[in-house]
Design a protein around this motif. Sequence first.
Motif, PDB file in Angstrom:
ATOM      1  N   ILE A 192       0.839  -1.200   0.000  1.00  0.00           N
ATOM      2  CA  ILE A 192       0.000   0.000   0.000  1.00  0.00           C
ATOM      3  C   ILE A 192       0.875   1.252   0.000  1.00  0.00           C
ATOM      4  O   ILE A 192       0.629   2.203  -0.753  1.00  0.00           O
ATOM      5  CB  ILE A 192      -0.945   0.001   1.222  1.00  0.00           C
ATOM      6  CG1 ILE A 192      -2.085  -1.014   1.004  1.00  0.00           C
ATOM      7  CG2 ILE A 192      -1.525   1.389   1.477  1.00  0.00           C
ATOM      8  CD1 ILE A 192      -2.971  -1.201   2.211  1.00  0.00           C
ATOM      9  N   ALA A 193       1.906   1.248   0.830  1.00  0.00           N
ATOM     10  CA  ALA A 193       2.820   2.390   0.895  1.00  0.00           C
ATOM     11  C   ALA A 193       3.535   2.596  -0.446  1.00  0.00           C
ATOM     12  O   ALA A 193       3.717   3.731  -0.904  1.00  0.00           O
ATOM     13  CB  ALA A 193       3.836   2.185   2.011  1.00  0.00           C
ATOM     14  N   GLU A 194       3.928   1.496  -1.096  1.00  0.00           N
ATOM     15  CA  GLU A 194       4.598   1.591  -2.395  1.00  0.00           C
ATOM     16  C   GLU A 194       3.664   2.162  -3.455  1.00  0.00           C
ATOM     17  O   GLU A 194       4.073   2.988  -4.287  1.00  0.00           O
ATOM     18  CB  GLU A 194       5.092   0.207  -2.825  1.00  0.00           C
ATOM     19  CG  GLU A 194       6.250  -0.315  -1.985  1.00  0.00           C
ATOM     20  CD  GLU A 194       6.590  -1.769  -2.298  1.00  0.00           C
ATOM     21  OE1 GLU A 194       5.891  -2.362  -3.163  1.00  0.00           O
ATOM     22  OE2 GLU A 194       7.535  -2.304  -1.701  1.00  0.00           O
ATOM     23  N   LEU A 195       2.410   1.735  -3.418  1.00  0.00           N
ATOM     24  CA  LEU A 195       1.432   2.251  -4.368  1.00  0.00           C
ATOM     25  C   LEU A 195       1.185   3.740  -4.162  1.00  0.00           C
ATOM     26  O   LEU A 195       1.082   4.504  -5.130  1.00  0.00           O
ATOM     27  CB  LEU A 195       0.115   1.482  -4.247  1.00  0.00           C
ATOM     28  CG  LEU A 195       0.052   0.126  -4.950  1.00  0.00           C
ATOM     29  CD1 LEU A 195      -1.184  -0.641  -4.514  1.00  0.00           C
ATOM     30  CD2 LEU A 195       0.037   0.324  -6.467  1.00  0.00           C
ATOM     31  N   GLU A 196       1.092   4.155  -2.921  1.00  0.00           N
ATOM     32  CA  GLU A 196       0.879   5.578  -2.621  1.00  0.00           C
ATOM     33  C   GLU A 196       2.036   6.418  -3.156  1.00  0.00           C
ATOM     34  O   GLU A 196       1.827   7.506  -3.722  1.00  0.00           O
ATOM     35  CB  GLU A 196       0.710   5.780  -1.123  1.00  0.00           C
ATOM     36  CG  GLU A 196      -0.600   5.229  -0.580  1.00  0.00           C
ATOM     37  CD  GLU A 196      -0.684   5.268   0.932  1.00  0.00           C
ATOM     38  OE1 GLU A 196      -1.820   5.240   1.469  1.00  0.00           O
ATOM     39  OE2 GLU A 196       0.381   5.308   1.588  1.00  0.00           O
ATOM     40  N   ALA A 197       3.253   5.909  -3.000  1.00  0.00           N
ATOM     41  CA  ALA A 197       4.431   6.622  -3.503  1.00  0.00           C
ATOM     42  C   ALA A 197       4.431   6.654  -5.036  1.00  0.00           C
ATOM     43  O   ALA A 197       4.775   7.667  -5.653  1.00  0.00           O
ATOM     44  CB  ALA A 197       5.702   5.956  -2.990  1.00  0.00           C
ATOM     45  N   GLU A 198       4.032   5.543  -5.652  1.00  0.00           N
ATOM     46  CA  GLU A 198       3.997   5.476  -7.112  1.00  0.00           C
ATOM     47  C   GLU A 198       2.955   6.437  -7.678  1.00  0.00           C
ATOM     48  O   GLU A 198       3.197   7.120  -8.679  1.00  0.00           O
ATOM     49  CB  GLU A 198       3.690   4.047  -7.561  1.00  0.00           C
ATOM     50  CG  GLU A 198       3.777   3.851  -9.065  1.00  0.00           C
ATOM     51  CD  GLU A 198       3.531   2.422  -9.499  1.00  0.00           C
ATOM     52  OE1 GLU A 198       3.515   2.176 -10.721  1.00  0.00           O
ATOM     53  OE2 GLU A 198       3.340   1.552  -8.620  1.00  0.00           O
ATOM     54  N   ILE A 199       1.810   6.490  -7.020  1.00  0.00           N
ATOM     55  CA  ILE A 199       0.744   7.406  -7.446  1.00  0.00           C
ATOM     56  C   ILE A 199       1.220   8.852  -7.381  1.00  0.00           C
ATOM     57  O   ILE A 199       0.993   9.647  -8.302  1.00  0.00           O
ATOM     58  CB  ILE A 199      -0.507   7.208  -6.572  1.00  0.00           C
ATOM     59  CG1 ILE A 199      -1.209   5.902  -6.973  1.00  0.00           C
ATOM     60  CG2 ILE A 199      -1.476   8.388  -6.713  1.00  0.00           C
ATOM     61  CD1 ILE A 199      -2.309   5.482  -6.027  1.00  0.00           C
ATOM     62  N   LEU A 200       1.897   9.195  -6.310  1.00  0.00           N
ATOM     63  CA  LEU A 200       2.411  10.553  -6.150  1.00  0.00           C
ATOM     64  C   LEU A 200       3.416  10.883  -7.258  1.00  0.00           C
ATOM     65  O   LEU A 200       3.378  11.984  -7.827  1.00  0.00           O
ATOM     66  CB  LEU A 200       3.078  10.707  -4.786  1.00  0.00           C
ATOM     67  CG  LEU A 200       3.613  12.103  -4.431  1.00  0.00           C
ATOM     68  CD1 LEU A 200       2.477  13.110  -4.403  1.00  0.00           C
ATOM     69  CD2 LEU A 200       4.334  12.069  -3.080  1.00  0.00           C
ATOM     70  N   LYS A 201       4.292   9.929  -7.574  1.00  0.00           N
ATOM     71  CA  LYS A 201       5.301  10.145  -8.610  1.00  0.00           C
ATOM     72  C   LYS A 201       4.651  10.340  -9.973  1.00  0.00           C
ATOM     73  O   LYS A 201       5.064  11.220 -10.751  1.00  0.00           O
ATOM     74  CB  LYS A 201       6.270   8.962  -8.650  1.00  0.00           C
ATOM     75  CG  LYS A 201       7.387   9.146  -9.664  1.00  0.00           C
ATOM     76  CD  LYS A 201       8.362   7.981  -9.631  1.00  0.00           C
ATOM     77  CE  LYS A 201       9.493   8.185 -10.651  1.00  0.00           C
ATOM     78  NZ  LYS A 201      10.445   7.046 -10.625  1.00  0.00           N
ATOM     79  N   ILE A 202       3.643   9.539 -10.284  1.00  0.00           N
ATOM     80  CA  ILE A 202       2.944   9.666 -11.571  1.00  0.00           C
ATOM     81  C   ILE A 202       2.335  11.053 -11.709  1.00  0.00           C
ATOM     82  O   ILE A 202       2.467  11.711 -12.742  1.00  0.00           O
ATOM     83  CB  ILE A 202       1.848   8.590 -11.716  1.00  0.00           C
ATOM     84  CG1 ILE A 202       2.466   7.193 -11.838  1.00  0.00           C
ATOM     85  CG2 ILE A 202       0.967   8.873 -12.937  1.00  0.00           C
ATOM     86  CD1 ILE A 202       1.470   6.070 -11.774  1.00  0.00           C
TER      87      ILE A 202
END
Length: 260
Positions: A192-202
């Motif tokens: 979940i934390a990795e997805l949140e970071a990926e979303i922010l980067k996108i």
Amino acid sequence: MDEIIKGENTSYARYEELITRRDNLKKEAFQYHRAYVREFGDLILDVFKKKIECIQKKKTIEYCQAALNHGKAVDQKAMQEYLEKEMAEFKAQLKDMVKEHEESLKDGTITEKDALEIKRIYHRLVKKIHPDINSAVSKSLTLMDLWNRVVISYECNDLKSLMELEVLVNKALEEMELEGTDFEIPNINEKIAELEAEILKIRETDPYQYKYLLENTDSVAAKKADLKEELKSYEDYSNQLDEILEGIMGKGVKITWQMN
């Protein structure tokens, strides 16, 4: 026990929601990139063509100057073979850019109703065969192929293909007796934390950021002006290189530029 189950379900729901959001943002970024290419593609191609023309002329000058420095005549056939080898990567990039521009011009528009239906179908398929949720998918060539086709259809807003793929997915899961299976997600909080970071980067990088450029008519005009200015600078540089080459080789020598 009820609190533990509730917590796990909440984490799963959050994980599933983030995967869908991440994929939606990726799709939006893909569409913004296509829109960017449609808007600026002609100018970008003109700039790149002129740029590689300058690179080829500069390499020609270097080749000729090296030959003359060693007291050798310039073998135009050998020089052309050298240039073909040196310019192969640039020409491949140009070919890819042309293809991308042509594909972007073919993109059609869809109705709001169809867009919502595409999202609904995709969300249902995410629950069933997204590799991050269903570990069985990566172990099955059939399911992996179906998932890859789903991703392409989703990115291209192809409602008809998605509807057909949903039928094929349901049939495949039924035949493999995987329909309705509960999937365990290991290390779900880390994911979940990795997805949140990926979303922010996108959201904070191109091509998603193209959205804000394309929505502003002044910014679009300024971008086009910058590209035209860059094109003019390469045109001027190309003329300067012609003069330098003429000075090295003499007026009696003719070089044929092969850019295709």
